[in-house]
Design a protein around this motif. Structure first.
Motif, mmCIF file in Angstrom:
data_model
loop_
_atom_site.group_PDB
_atom_site.id
_atom_site.type_symbol
_atom_site.label_atom_id
_atom_site.label_comp_id
_atom_site.label_asym_id
_atom_site.label_seq_id
_atom_site.Cartn_x
_atom_site.Cartn_y
_atom_site.Cartn_z
ATOM 1 N N GLN A 1 31.797 41.475 5.800
ATOM 2 C CA GLN A 1 31.641 42.755 6.480
ATOM 3 C C GLN A 1 31.974 42.637 7.965
ATOM 4 O O GLN A 1 32.622 43.512 8.540
ATOM 5 C CB GLN A 1 30.209 43.276 6.302
ATOM 6 N N LEU A 2 31.546 41.575 8.593
ATOM 7 C CA LEU A 2 31.821 41.377 10.017
ATOM 8 C C LEU A 2 33.308 41.160 10.282
ATOM 9 O O LEU A 2 33.828 41.586 11.311
ATOM 10 C CB LEU A 2 31.008 40.201 10.547
ATOM 11 N N LYS A 3 33.991 40.516 9.372
ATOM 12 C CA LYS A 3 35.416 40.262 9.562
ATOM 13 C C LYS A 3 36.272 41.503 9.303
ATOM 14 O O LYS A 3 37.391 41.601 9.818
ATOM 15 C CB LYS A 3 35.882 39.129 8.631
ATOM 16 N N THR A 4 35.778 42.423 8.500
ATOM 17 C CA THR A 4 36.591 43.578 8.109
ATOM 18 C C THR A 4 36.216 44.861 8.852
ATOM 19 O O THR A 4 36.797 45.919 8.592
ATOM 20 C CB THR A 4 36.439 43.840 6.592
ATOM 21 N N THR A 5 35.263 44.764 9.770
ATOM 22 C CA THR A 5 34.698 45.961 10.396
ATOM 23 C C THR A 5 34.700 45.834 11.913
ATOM 24 O O THR A 5 34.601 44.734 12.447
ATOM 25 C CB THR A 5 33.260 46.179 9.886
ATOM 26 N N ALA A 6 34.792 46.975 12.601
ATOM 27 C CA ALA A 6 34.782 46.974 14.064
ATOM 28 C C ALA A 6 33.987 48.167 14.590
ATOM 29 O O ALA A 6 33.939 49.232 13.960
ATOM 30 C CB ALA A 6 36.206 47.025 14.605
ATOM 31 N N ASN A 7 33.362 47.978 15.731
ATOM 32 C CA ASN A 7 32.668 49.049 16.448
ATOM 33 C C ASN A 7 33.570 49.613 17.532
ATOM 34 O O ASN A 7 34.529 48.973 17.957
ATOM 35 C CB ASN A 7 31.387 48.518 17.097
ATOM 36 N N HIS B 1 27.445 48.879 8.087
ATOM 37 C CA HIS B 1 27.871 48.149 6.897
ATOM 38 C C HIS B 1 26.884 47.060 6.505
ATOM 39 O O HIS B 1 26.717 46.773 5.318
ATOM 40 C CB HIS B 1 29.267 47.564 7.097
ATOM 41 N N LEU B 2 26.246 46.465 7.483
ATOM 42 C CA LEU B 2 25.270 45.434 7.156
ATOM 43 C C LEU B 2 23.954 46.030 6.674
ATOM 44 O O LEU B 2 23.287 45.461 5.807
ATOM 45 C CB LEU B 2 25.019 44.554 8.391
ATOM 46 N N PHE B 3 23.584 47.200 7.228
ATOM 47 C CA PHE B 3 22.304 47.819 6.874
ATOM 48 C C PHE B 3 22.490 49.320 6.617
ATOM 49 O O PHE B 3 22.037 50.162 7.401
ATOM 50 C CB PHE B 3 21.279 47.592 7.994
ATOM 51 N N PRO B 4 23.163 49.687 5.519
ATOM 52 C CA PRO B 4 23.449 51.098 5.253
ATOM 53 C C PRO B 4 22.210 51.945 4.979
ATOM 54 O O PRO B 4 22.267 53.164 5.092
ATOM 55 C CB PRO B 4 24.374 51.043 4.031
ATOM 56 N N ARG B 5 21.100 51.308 4.632
ATOM 57 C CA ARG B 5 19.889 52.089 4.348
ATOM 58 C C ARG B 5 18.988 52.231 5.584
ATOM 59 O O ARG B 5 17.873 52.727 5.495
ATOM 60 C CB ARG B 5 19.117 51.459 3.183
ATOM 61 N N ILE B 6 19.495 51.797 6.723
ATOM 62 C CA ILE B 6 18.820 52.065 7.997
ATOM 63 C C ILE B 6 19.533 53.240 8.649
ATOM 64 O O ILE B 6 20.758 53.269 8.749
ATOM 65 C CB ILE B 6 18.870 50.833 8.929
ATOM 66 N N SER B 7 18.782 54.230 9.109
ATOM 67 C CA SER B 7 19.383 55.411 9.717
ATOM 68 C C SER B 7 20.134 55.048 10.992
ATOM 69 O O SER B 7 19.752 54.140 11.737
ATOM 70 C CB SER B 7 18.300 56.442 10.045
ATOM 71 N N THR C 1 29.459 58.942 -3.596
ATOM 72 C CA THR C 1 28.540 57.805 -3.684
ATOM 73 C C THR C 1 29.215 56.610 -4.353
ATOM 74 O O THR C 1 29.064 55.469 -3.907
ATOM 75 C CB THR C 1 27.277 58.197 -4.463
ATOM 76 N N THR C 2 29.971 56.864 -5.418
ATOM 77 C CA THR C 2 30.677 55.767 -6.083
ATOM 78 C C THR C 2 31.769 55.200 -5.188
ATOM 79 O O THR C 2 31.872 53.983 -5.004
ATOM 80 C CB THR C 2 31.297 56.246 -7.404
ATOM 81 N N LYS C 3 32.570 56.081 -4.612
ATOM 82 C CA LYS C 3 33.692 55.661 -3.768
ATOM 83 C C LYS C 3 33.221 54.933 -2.520
ATOM 84 O O LYS C 3 33.764 53.891 -2.148
ATOM 85 C CB LYS C 3 34.517 56.888 -3.373
ATOM 86 N N HIS C 4 32.194 55.468 -1.885
ATOM 87 C CA HIS C 4 31.781 54.953 -0.575
ATOM 88 C C HIS C 4 30.673 53.908 -0.663
ATOM 89 O O HIS C 4 30.838 52.764 -0.225
ATOM 90 C CB HIS C 4 31.330 56.117 0.298
ATOM 91 N N ASN C 5 29.535 54.302 -1.227
ATOM 92 C CA ASN C 5 28.374 53.394 -1.253
ATOM 93 C C ASN C 5 28.629 52.141 -2.076
ATOM 94 O O ASN C 5 28.307 51.028 -1.653
ATOM 95 C CB ASN C 5 27.151 54.108 -1.834
ATOM 96 N N ILE C 6 29.188 52.339 -3.269
ATOM 97 C CA ILE C 6 29.322 51.214 -4.194
ATOM 98 C C ILE C 6 30.594 50.407 -3.925
ATOM 99 O O ILE C 6 30.549 49.186 -3.757
ATOM 100 C CB ILE C 6 29.309 51.719 -5.650
ATOM 101 N N ILE C 7 31.737 51.094 -3.850
ATOM 102 C CA ILE C 7 33.010 50.374 -3.756
ATOM 103 C C ILE C 7 33.340 49.975 -2.323
ATOM 104 O O ILE C 7 33.527 48.795 -2.017
ATOM 105 C CB ILE C 7 34.145 51.221 -4.361
ATOM 106 N N HIS C 8 33.404 50.948 -1.427
ATOM 107 C CA HIS C 8 33.819 50.647 -0.050
ATOM 108 C C HIS C 8 32.851 49.701 0.650
ATOM 109 O O HIS C 8 33.270 48.755 1.322
ATOM 110 C CB HIS C 8 33.960 51.938 0.753
ATOM 111 N N HIS C 9 31.565 49.932 0.498
ATOM 112 C CA HIS C 9 30.585 49.106 1.201
ATOM 113 C C HIS C 9 30.484 47.694 0.620
ATOM 114 O O HIS C 9 30.044 46.784 1.321
ATOM 115 C CB HIS C 9 29.208 49.782 1.181
#
Length: 361
Positions: A276-282, A304-310, A118-126
């Motif tokens: 987020q849009l500049k650093t991320t790709a689908n 990345h824009l909406f991590p709390r949406i399933s 959670t610290t590594k991913h949710n807080i820092i990476h995101h």
């Protein structure tokens, strides 16, 4: 390095994205967390894991079948991480907090730890995606050079050939080494982890012991050391390869940005959503099988824009985000197929294999 700051415009692009996304859920009358499709998938994946484990450990299949089952179990392990743990860890699996916590604990059952993740991913990476020195996902040193800000070593000249082997060790390295480094240093890189409660300490050690008993001690007892070793390496290495490839295709590809904060202000030039849009790709968003297996992580921009949406809602959310990006003139990075994203990742690694002086802009 100190965690950087993002600019905060009065009328942000992200505010408009949230307004449109909230309007979508109000219009269809659906909660943004998981639904029956996600719960059915979770049941299928978890049941598959139990069945494969039981057959391998207690019924001793022929060698050829055991190796196939180890590979399949590795894929299922990764899929549980993508679909069950990931949504649970972000609080998007269910409306109920305890259900999300239970889904997140699937990571502990598989040998890692949800508190560290959670610290590594949710807080820092995101938050600090692709910012070298902060985003721990970029730190694969000394084996790999993932952005041009990192030191170039002689070994990196060949990284676009050997990265497959490095990626395959991720899961084993994670559960047997990096989790413990984070636990004893109480840091992810240079960033402190939130102080662990007594319950979290007990959970860390309790699940580590349980996983060791289930995946090391018991299999050695039932099938012997060498068959266990071969089987576990096949299982763990395939798990690591799948996990690594899916995560790397989201951020370390051509056209992805790796911004560094301006000094001395320590600020990123964009607002958070644009960053987020500049650093991320689908990738492969039209492929329903890929979307099902990866838990929608091929819709990485939406995540990345909406991590709390399933992730079950990402195909529809992506239409809203694409439309807004087109209106505001914001680039939306997407690869049509998985193989094109993999080729782009290899091209990125090959470019970074060059000497740093050749990469200066």
């Amino acid at each position: 390095m100190a965690t950087p700051k993002f600019i905060a415009p009065a009328n942000s692009f992200y505010s408009e994205l949230k307004r449109r996304t909230n309007a979508y859920f109000e219009e269809i009358g659906t909660h943004p967390t998981g639904n029956y499709k996600l719960y059915t998938k979770a049941a299928v994946l978890l049941s598959s894991m139990v069945l494969l484990y039981t057959h391998l450990v207690f019924f001793t299949p022929p060698v050829w079948l055991a190796l196939i089952e180890c590979i399949v179990m590795g894929g299922v392990t990764a899929a549980i991480g993508f679909n069950v743990m990931h949504d649970g860890g972000h609080g998007s699996f269910s409306k109920k907090k305890w259900v999300n916590e239970l889904a997140g604990l699937s990571l502990n059952m598989l040998g890692a730890n949800i508190h560290m993740w959670t610290t590594k991913h949710n807080i820092i990476h995101h938050t600090y995606t692709n910012i070298d020195g902060v985003d721990d996902d970029l730190d694969a040193r000394p084996f790999l050079r993932l952005c041009e800000n990192q030191e170039h070593l002689k070994i990196h000249r060949y990284q676009h050939y050997y990265f497959w082997g490095a990626y395959s060790m991720l899961y084993i390295y994670w559960i047997f080494f990096t989790d413990y480094v984070k636990y004893f240093t109480q840091k992810v890189g240079d960033i402190p982890i939130k102080k662990m409660s007594t319950k979290e300490h007990l959970s860390f050690w309790g699940f580590k012991v349980l996983h060791f008993m289930l995946f090391v001690v018991l299999p050695i007892y039932t099938v012997g050391f060498l068959p266990w070793l071969i089987g576990f390496l096949v299982y763990g290495m395939f798990t690591g390869l799948v996990l690594s490839i899916v995560f790397q295709l989201a951020h370390t590809v051509e056209h992805a940005h790796f911004p560094m904060p301006a000094q001395p202000s320590n600020k990123i030039e964009d607002e958070w959503a644009l960053h987020q849009l500049k650093t991320t790709a689908n990738f492969a968003t039209k492929n329903k099988i890929v979307s099902w297996l990866t838990g929608g992580l091929n819709f990485q921009i939406e995540h990345h824009l909406f991590p709390r949406i399933s992730h079950v809602h990402y195909p529809e959310i992506s239409k809203i985000i694409k439309e807004a990006c087109a209106e505001f003139g914001v680039a939306y990075n997407e690869f049509p197929k998985t193989r094109t994203a993999i080729l782009s990742h290899i091209a990125h690694l090959r470019q970074l294999a060059l000497q740093p002086v050749l990469l200066q802009r």
